[in-house]
Design an enzyme around this catalytic site. Structure first.
Site, PDB file in Angstrom:
ATOM      1  N   HIS A 263       0.822  -1.210   0.000  1.00 33.14           N
ATOM      2  CA  HIS A 263       0.000   0.000   0.000  1.00 33.14           C
ATOM      3  C   HIS A 263       0.860   1.265   0.000  1.00 33.14           C
ATOM      4  O   HIS A 263       1.762   1.415   0.822  1.00 33.14           O
ATOM      5  CB  HIS A 263      -0.926  -0.009   1.221  1.00 33.14           C
ATOM      6  CG  HIS A 263      -1.966   1.057   1.161  1.00 33.14           C
ATOM      7  ND1 HIS A 263      -3.140   0.899   0.470  1.00 33.14           N
ATOM      8  CD2 HIS A 263      -1.990   2.309   1.676  1.00 33.14           C
ATOM      9  CE1 HIS A 263      -3.856   2.009   0.567  1.00 33.14           C
ATOM     10  NE2 HIS A 263      -3.179   2.874   1.295  1.00 33.14           N
ATOM     11  N   HIS A 300      -5.359   4.875  10.255  1.00 32.25           N
ATOM     12  CA  HIS A 300      -4.292   5.824  10.533  1.00 32.25           C
ATOM     13  C   HIS A 300      -4.741   7.007  11.369  1.00 32.25           C
ATOM     14  O   HIS A 300      -5.894   7.415  11.339  1.00 32.25           O
ATOM     15  CB  HIS A 300      -3.570   6.279   9.271  1.00 32.25           C
ATOM     16  CG  HIS A 300      -4.428   6.965   8.263  1.00 32.25           C
ATOM     17  ND1 HIS A 300      -5.256   6.305   7.416  1.00 32.25           N
ATOM     18  CD2 HIS A 300      -4.541   8.275   7.952  1.00 32.25           C
ATOM     19  CE1 HIS A 300      -5.854   7.152   6.620  1.00 32.25           C
ATOM     20  NE2 HIS A 300      -5.458   8.367   6.926  1.00 32.25           N
TER      21      HIS A 300
END
Ligand SMILES: [Fe+2]
Length: 385
Positions: A263, A300
């Protein structure tokens, strides 16, 4: 945009006599930014650009703040903003701070009886729906779905729409909009690893000098007020110009995605930057190709920035039930991540057709009254299993 461009007729030497066929002088104007220290253009007008005939009463278009401080994942249903005939009235600021204002707009009609100038902010107008022409003294730029129109402060413009069905996502930036610094070499040229290059930049064409005197209404925005000015000459009376300061466009469809085995972090999507914020483009791309890769993003904590996503088109792998024109605001201070189930579901997928614009401001955004009216109030619970 740091590419030299010129249209129309200009004299061989700057600041020298440049005369009309009747022997009188054209009017030179320096359009410069950051004083005399940054990009500029030299413009030659049929008439001086200073002939003010009337000043109207200024009126406020300042965003009305409804939620100054908050710590809540928020979603706005952008297409619930109601269409309005008039372009300026159609612009509804939704998320604002001292560095930028984000507005949504669904204008139905072209600007025909006035011109507009934002004197304090560069404008980035993302065309979500609609086609038409950006008209300026520098020339014209035809626009279509997916274009970012970048209009530097001080540019007098009109938007001409081909149909009444238009949806715009607008960023007013109180600092100059630039390509990311890490993609430019010491001479300003976009480098080989940049996801776009000069060839992708649409510059103005078809300069048409409108040599007219009369009454021309220019609505000038400064410090949250619109000042109605009446000038005695048509603002598109450019005979010619040259320089680096002019409106331009870039299509999100020309953004070449950067992909990897695992990613890739959000900066690979970065398209533009201003002071204290970045604008990113999420475009259709092949997914990560490590045999054990997880295409869905990780959770995140954007510790010191807010994160705004504007969903344009396609299937959003990390969220379910997302609609076109939806905005999510994930404020700095609390983590966010993919919707429940979407991590496992993403494994093995090879391609995404998602299209979105992301803005990460480093100072918190405030919500306006217009934003509150289109809020999906249950969004903050969307991670509950
Ligand atoms: Fe995120």
């Amino acid at each position: 945009m740091p590419i030299y461009h010129t249209l129309g007729t200009i004299p061989h030497k700057r600041h020298t006599q440049f005369r009309k066929p009747d022997g009188t002088l054209y009017a030179e104007e320096l359009v410069s930014t950051e004083g005399f220290s940054s990009l500029y253009s030299l413009v030659y007008h049929a008439y001086p650009p200073t002939i003010v005939k009337e000043l109207g009463e200024p009126y406020s278009v300042e965003p009305k703040i409804a939620r100054e401080k908050h710590l809540k994942h928020t979603s706005l249903i952008g297409f619930n903003i109601k269409p309005e005939d008039d372009y300026l009235k159609s612009r509804k600021p939704v998320l604002v701070n001292a560095d930028l204002h984000i507005s949504l707009a669904a204008p139905r009609k072209s600007m025909t009886d006035y011109f507009y100038k934002n004197s304090q902010a560069d404008e980035v107008i993302f065309i979500h729906e609609g086609t038409g022409t950006l008209k300026t003294g520098f020339g014209k730029i035809k626009f279509e779905y997916g274009d970012y129109l970048v209009i530097p402060r001080g540019t007098i413009y009109q938007l001409e729409f081909d149909t009444p069905d238009n949806r715009l996502f607008i960023v007013e930036s109180f600092s100059p909009i630039r390509s990311p610094k890490r993609y430019r070499n010491a001479y300003g040229q976009l480098m080989e690893h940049s996801p776009y290059c000069e060839r992708d930049i649409k510059r103005p064409t078809d300069l048409e000098t409108i040599d007219q005197t009369g009454d021309f209404k220019i609505l000038i925005k400064k410090q949250g007020l619109i000042y109605p000015y009446t000038y005695g000459t048509h603002p598109f009376d450019f005979i010619g110009w040259d320089g680096f300061h002019y409106p331009w466009a870039f299509s999100i469809h020309d953004f070449e995605p950067i992909t990897g085995r695992v990613h890739q972090p959000p900066p690979v999507h970065q398209t533009f930057e201003g002071n204290n914020f970045v604008i990113c483009s999420f475009v259709p791309r092949k997914f990560d190709y490590h045999p054990l890769s997880i295409p869905a993003p990780y959770n995140h904590s954007n510790v010191d920035s807010d994160e705004v996503l504007y969903y344009v088109d396609g299937d959003f792998m990390s969220r379910k039930s997302v609609v076109k024109g939806q905005i999510t605001l994930h404020p700095g201070g609390i983590p966010h991540g993919p919707a429940p189930g979407s991590v496992e579901k993403s494994i093995g997928k090879e391609f995404t057709d998602e299209l979105a614009v992301m803005i990460d401001p480093f100072r918190p955004l405030m919500l306006t009254e217009d934003a509150i009216q289109i809020e999906d109030e249950s969004y903050y619970k969307s991670w509950v299993i």
